[in-house]
Design an enzyme around this catalytic site. Sequence first.
Site, PDB file in Angstrom:
ATOM      1  N   LEU A 116      60.926  45.545  35.003  1.00  0.00           N
ATOM      2  CA  LEU A 116      60.100  44.198  35.206  1.00  0.00           C
ATOM      3  C   LEU A 116      60.184  43.904  36.740  1.00  0.00           C
ATOM      4  CD1 LEU A 116      61.401  41.983  32.380  1.00  0.00           C
ATOM      5  CD2 LEU A 116      58.949  43.339  32.496  1.00  0.00           C
ATOM      6  N   ASP A 117      59.165  43.734  37.571  1.00  0.00           N
ATOM      7  CA  ASP A 117      59.192  43.554  38.769  1.00  0.00           C
ATOM      8  C   ASP A 117      59.945  42.108  39.280  1.00  0.00           C
ATOM      9  OD1 ASP A 117      57.475  41.099  39.238  1.00  0.00           O
ATOM     10  OD2 ASP A 117      55.630  42.285  38.938  1.00  0.00           O
ATOM     11  N   ILE A 118      60.433  42.087  40.507  1.00  0.00           N
ATOM     12  CA  ILE A 118      61.199  41.099  41.001  1.00  0.00           C
ATOM     13  C   ILE A 118      60.831  39.666  40.819  1.00  0.00           C
ATOM     14  CG2 ILE A 118      60.153  40.841  43.299  1.00  0.00           C
ATOM     15  CD1 ILE A 118      62.999  40.383  44.434  1.00  0.00           C
ATOM     16  N   ASN A 119      59.476  39.371  40.466  1.00  0.00           N
ATOM     17  CA  ASN A 119      59.056  38.113  40.225  1.00  0.00           C
ATOM     18  C   ASN A 119      58.607  38.036  38.574  1.00  0.00           C
ATOM     19  OD1 ASN A 119      59.188  37.228  42.993  1.00  0.00           O
ATOM     20  ND2 ASN A 119      57.052  38.368  43.237  1.00  0.00           N
ATOM     21  N   THR A 120      59.040  38.914  37.725  1.00  0.00           N
ATOM     22  CA  THR A 120      58.649  38.900  36.250  1.00  0.00           C
ATOM     23  C   THR A 120      60.074  38.452  35.828  1.00  0.00           C
ATOM     24  OG1 THR A 120      56.817  40.159  36.583  1.00  0.00           O
ATOM     25  CG2 THR A 120      57.839  39.743  34.468  1.00  0.00           C
TER      26      THR A 120
END
Length: 292
Positions: free
Chosen positions: A107-111
């Site tokens: 999951l990306d850093i903002n998810t």
Amino acid sequence: MSEKLQKVLARSGHGSRRELEAKIAAGRVSVNGQVASLGERIDESAVVRIDGHEVSIKPQEEVVCRVLMYHKPEGELCTRRDPEGRPTVYDRLPRVQGARWVAVGRLDINTSGLLLFTTDGELANRLMHPGHAIEREYSARVFGEVTDDMLRKLKQGVQLEDGMASFKDIKRGGGEGMNQWFRVMLTEGRNREVRRLWESQGVQVSRLIRIRYGNIKLEQGLPQSGWAELPLPTINYLRELVGLPPETRTFLDPRKTESRQKRYARARRVNAEKIKARASDKPTKGRARTRK
């Protein structure tokens, strides 16, 4: 019997097969003192080193498959180490002896939301393979005007820089004006795919939470950066999805699992009672408040 090097290393808990194939291709793995080649087959007597350090090789019967559910918050990276010292999803995981946790996708850093980890690299590799088309469900808050025509295009498919992509399903989840929530479902895990699909329609995702993987839902009450080990039936559900034999052993105490579920249920019940109490305190529409 011999098996492919990357498969044996993945099963023994030294990473996902994809990670290990990259290390082999880079010349970082040796077998019996010789630089290994991709696809090389080994037996249990082989001496294998990764970056010069000898690693254990486990036969299938010695490997116990464990799976964790992790509630990833925004701001954590899906990497083992960050050169800038930022927090990673591995920082709070429990230590395991003779194995290590392998993330099932990223999951990306903002998810935020549901992320699975397993000690079985072969299981992780198969779960990530697009050929198995495992459903992933997200709750997305979208900023911008969303029309029915846009939703129809997103379900039919749009062209992204890495090929055609689409949502298998989209459901409205509430909100008004320019900020609305949607439940969207995919069957693959390409990089930032949910965000890129919405951006293709000229709107932005301002918040993104993964809430389901297959039939495994993010447990209500599990705090951010918290983890919970999955019981044997759930592990075998995942193994069956990708054609692996069932696991028969577990380190999990069934009594603790039951206790955790009761604790989460109690937390949900208390929260529902609080919401109900707050609602009853609000003045009824059309009724004047009594002045003190």
